[in-house]
Design a protein around this motif. Structure first.
Motif, PDB file in Angstrom:
ATOM      1  N   GLU A 360       0.766  12.481 -65.949  1.00 33.81           N
ATOM      2  CA  GLU A 360       1.896  13.127 -65.264  1.00 33.81           C
ATOM      3  C   GLU A 360       3.209  12.512 -65.709  1.00 33.81           C
ATOM      4  O   GLU A 360       4.191  13.209 -65.940  1.00 33.81           O
ATOM      5  N   ALA A 361       3.209  11.174 -65.836  1.00 37.79           N
ATOM      6  CA  ALA A 361       4.429  10.499 -66.271  1.00 37.79           C
ATOM      7  C   ALA A 361       4.760  10.892 -67.709  1.00 37.79           C
ATOM      8  O   ALA A 361       5.917  11.135 -68.048  1.00 37.79           O
ATOM      9  N   PHE A 363       4.013  13.682 -69.248  1.00 40.83           N
ATOM     10  CA  PHE A 363       4.523  15.051 -69.293  1.00 40.83           C
ATOM     11  C   PHE A 363       5.976  15.105 -68.810  1.00 40.83           C
ATOM     12  O   PHE A 363       6.823  15.773 -69.407  1.00 40.83           O
ATOM     13  N   TYR A 364       6.233  14.368 -67.747  1.00 43.29           N
ATOM     14  CA  TYR A 364       7.608  14.330 -67.206  1.00 43.29           C
ATOM     15  C   TYR A 364       8.582  13.845 -68.283  1.00 43.29           C
ATOM     16  O   TYR A 364       9.655  14.413 -68.486  1.00 43.29           O
ATOM     17  N   MET A 365       8.200  12.786 -68.988  1.00 42.32           N
ATOM     18  CA  MET A 365       9.072  12.231 -70.024  1.00 42.32           C
ATOM     19  C   MET A 365       9.247  13.202 -71.184  1.00 42.32           C
ATOM     20  O   MET A 365      10.335  13.349 -71.731  1.00 42.32           O
TER      21      MET A 365
END
Lengths: 414, 251
Positions: A360-361, A363-365
């Protein structure tokens, strides 16, 4: 003493062990050195059937003594004001003029190594050092030494390299230490001992690098008297096999220790962090944070133990954390955190996690524009750097930079 | 512009088709809202457009200024100008906001062949936008979203949007978890970014955000398709009659 006298103790010696016997026989060892070698000979080179070495089989990694690689070219520089001590694979050199409060004395002849029976590589080093030329230094610190000590250890492209340092820290003395091990010997074993008197302080930063030809053992012991303070930060890249083993004992009340470190293992590299801390006095503190990141084909090992005896270990405050990231499929991490607590009024915590980066992190980045490789590197760097925060000023940034390069695969692999 | 977009989530037996031939066009300069009941596919739409793993497009196309988004990696879509304000912003431990946003801006600029933003320009801009959104310098030094309240996280999303200045922004349930004051602050930020060159898609469950951000058009999404399109008055109608009323009418 001849080689044949020594051999019977070693059962089915390997080629490497025979060579070590020959090497030792060539010295005219004194009683201390012979005793150390005898203890080493009980086990020979540590191997997987020994509990403490089940993930780091030195016997298998060193079948015979072969020349190491050239040393890694280093882009790490010690602070300008540092006092420089160098090891060329065989002997130490150090400046003639030293600041007040610091004394360096080469030592010939055996120097008792009390923990030889628990530390086979330390025992081997104690046997193989104390010979000419200066392979053992006694370093006495009797005041607050302002300039850091910078210790550069090279294997010198030898088949075997042994060196020993004995630090004696007098009451209220203070020493900053940066040790840089850069490989270069087929088998290298170094023994570093610290004795801290009351209120003595040591801040130790270690960088270890080597090639995939080098087998390295760095064995350290530290004894802390009351209110002594020992801080250690290690960054290790490993080698064919690298074992960084630290045995620390709190011997006086209110002593404090920090044992932080990070290991970064690329394909073909093996790093082993092993620590053993004994809370042999009341109200002592140990904080340990170990981080690791291992790529496909690399292997990282963490073995940590806190021993808190019943009668003397009351009011211990200890925390052991090991957190590792498997960067790719095919990475290997082995961990064995142990708390052995007999005292009943203590605060001891431990945590141990191995996992992968948070999708998730990532993808966010990426959504914010960072390419996946860059997002991974940034996330991993932030994860690792936490364990390097207490490294020496002037060195810390360089360790972080070395970490950055590793994570962006810009590090030259030897 | 989305044409006949269909997408599925999950693998094998767990696979579900969520978007079923969705078509939508948001011209530059306009703000559109998508409203819909839970499970309509609102969040799926935002993940499909930004390229999250696990969301597979089975049919249709999605274009931004003529460029086909669906062929691109998520970071390439970002560099092409697409921004998503997350419904649930993610924590990035150990990476301070300033470091992160600057790395993001520079990565996008690099991908577009532009020069990096200079440190003084970046800091000046961050300070100005921080003031609008009531975000102080201390907050910008903390790791991204770590330990932030729900409202702080949403304000930080808008902060990043204003710093990055995307060509097209999707705001996914930006109003959820916000109190009235925070809602106003966030809306002010969004309104400040309205421009003839920029399109925005506001995804929301409730009408209240649309009191502050007046959309040019409102679309109702249900069962993976747009079932009704109208002006801002459609949002008010939804608020009064509920989704059941509109759904019944469309059926």
């Amino acid at each position: 003493m001849t080689a044949t006298d020594l051999l019977p103790a070693l059962k089915n010696p390997t080629e490497a062990e025979r060579q070590l016997v020959d090497l030792f026989s060539a010295y005219n060892g004194d009683e201390n050195q012979r005793r150390s070698f005898d203890i080493f000979a009980l086990t020979g080179l540590p191997h997987r059937r020994m509990e403490q070495w089940k993930w780091s089989d030195v016997r298998q990694a060193v079948t015979s003594l072969q020349d190491g690689s050239a040393n890694r070219p280093s882009d790490i520089s010690a602070p300008d004001e540092a006092i420089s001590i160098e090891f060329d694979g065989q002997s130490w050199s150090f400046p003639d003029e030293l600041p007040e409060g610091l004394g360096i004395f080469p030592r010939t002849g055996g120097h008792d190594f009390g923990q030889a029976d628990r530390l086979p590589m330390g025992a081997l080093t104690a046997a193989m050092t104390g010979h000419e030329p200066a392979d053992t230094l006694i370093i006495e610190v009797s005041g607050k030494v302002a300039a850091p000590l910078s210790i550069t250890v090279r294997g010198g492209a030898r088949s075997a390299s042994f060196g020993r340092l004995v630090f004696i820290l007098r009451e209220e003395s203070h020493l900053d230490l940066f040790e840089h091990y850069s490989g270069g010997a087929g088998l290298a074993s170094y023994l570093v001992e610290f004795g801290l008197a009351e209120k003595a302080q040591v801040s130790r930063t270690i960088l270890q690098e080597a090639s995939t030809k080098d087998v390295t053992a760095i064995t350290s012991t530290a004894h802390l008297a009351a209110e002594a303070n020992f801080e250690q930060t290690t960054l290790a890249f490993g080698g064919k096999l690298t074992r960084i083993e630290t045995h620390l004992e709190h011997k006086g009340e209110n002593a404090k220790a920090v044992l932080n470190g990070a290991y970064l293992a690329a394909s073909g590299y093996h790093v082993d962090f092993t620590t053993h801390v004994t809370h042999g006095a009341e109200s002592c503190v140990t904080k340990q944070l170990t981080k690791g990141a291992v790529a496909d084909g690399g292997r990282g090992i963490f073995q940590g133990k806190f021993l808190v005896p019943r009668t003397v270990g009351q009011f211990t405050d200890a925390d052991m954390q090991h957190q590792a990231l498997l960067l790719d499929n095919g990475a290997e991490i082995f961990a064995k955190p142990e708390l052995e607590i007999y005292a009943d009024d203590v605060e001891c915590e431990h945590g141990n996690t191995s996992g992968q980066l948070d999708d998730e992190a990532l993808f966010y980045m990426q959504q914010r524009g960072l390419p996946k490789t860059e997002a991974r590197a940034l996330l991993t760097e932030a994860f690792i750097v936490e364990a390097l925060e207490k490294a020496q000023d002037g060195i810390r940034e360089q360790l972080i930079e070395a970490t950055r390069k590793f994570l962006r695969r810009e590090r030259e692999q030897a | 512009m989305l044409d006949n977009l269909s997408a599925a989530v999950g693998e094998d037996d767990g696979r579900k088709t969520i978007l079923k031939g969705l078509s939508l066009e948001v011209p530059a300069g306009e703000v559109h809202a998508i409203m819909g009941p839970n499970g309509a596919g609102k969040s799926t739409l935002s993940y499909v457009l930004t390229g999250r793993d696990g969301y597979e497009v089975t049919e249709g196309s999605a274009k931004l200024e003529g460029k086909d988004l669906l062929d691109m990696e998520p970071d390439e879509r970002a560099a092409a100008g697409l921004f998503l304000s997350f419904q649930y912003p993610v924590e990035i431990p150990g990476v301070p906001v300033m470091t992160f946003v600057r790395a993001a801006i520079n990565a996008q600029r690099k991908a577009r062949g532009e020069d990096e933003i200079s440190a003084p320009d970046f800091i000046k801009k961050a300070r100005e936008i921080g003031q609008i959104l009531n975000i102080d310098a201390e907050m910008l030094k903390r790791p991204v979203n770590v330990g932030f309240s729900g409202g702080e996280k949403k304000r930080l999303e808008i902060f990043q949007m204003m710093m990055i200045e995307p060509r097209f922004a999707i705001l996914d349930e930006t109003d959820s978890g916000l109190d009235i004051d925070a809602l106003k602050t966030v809306a002010d930020g969004v309104n400040a970014l309205r421009s003839p060159e920029r399109g925005m898609l506001v995804i929301t469950h409730y009408q209240r955000l649309l009191d502050h951000i007046r959309p040019d058009k409102v679309h109702v999404l249900a069962k993976g398709r747009i079932i009704k399109t109208g002006g801002p008055e459609l949002a008010e109608q939804l608020e009064k009659e509920g989704y059941d009323g509109i759904l019944g009418e469309a059926a």
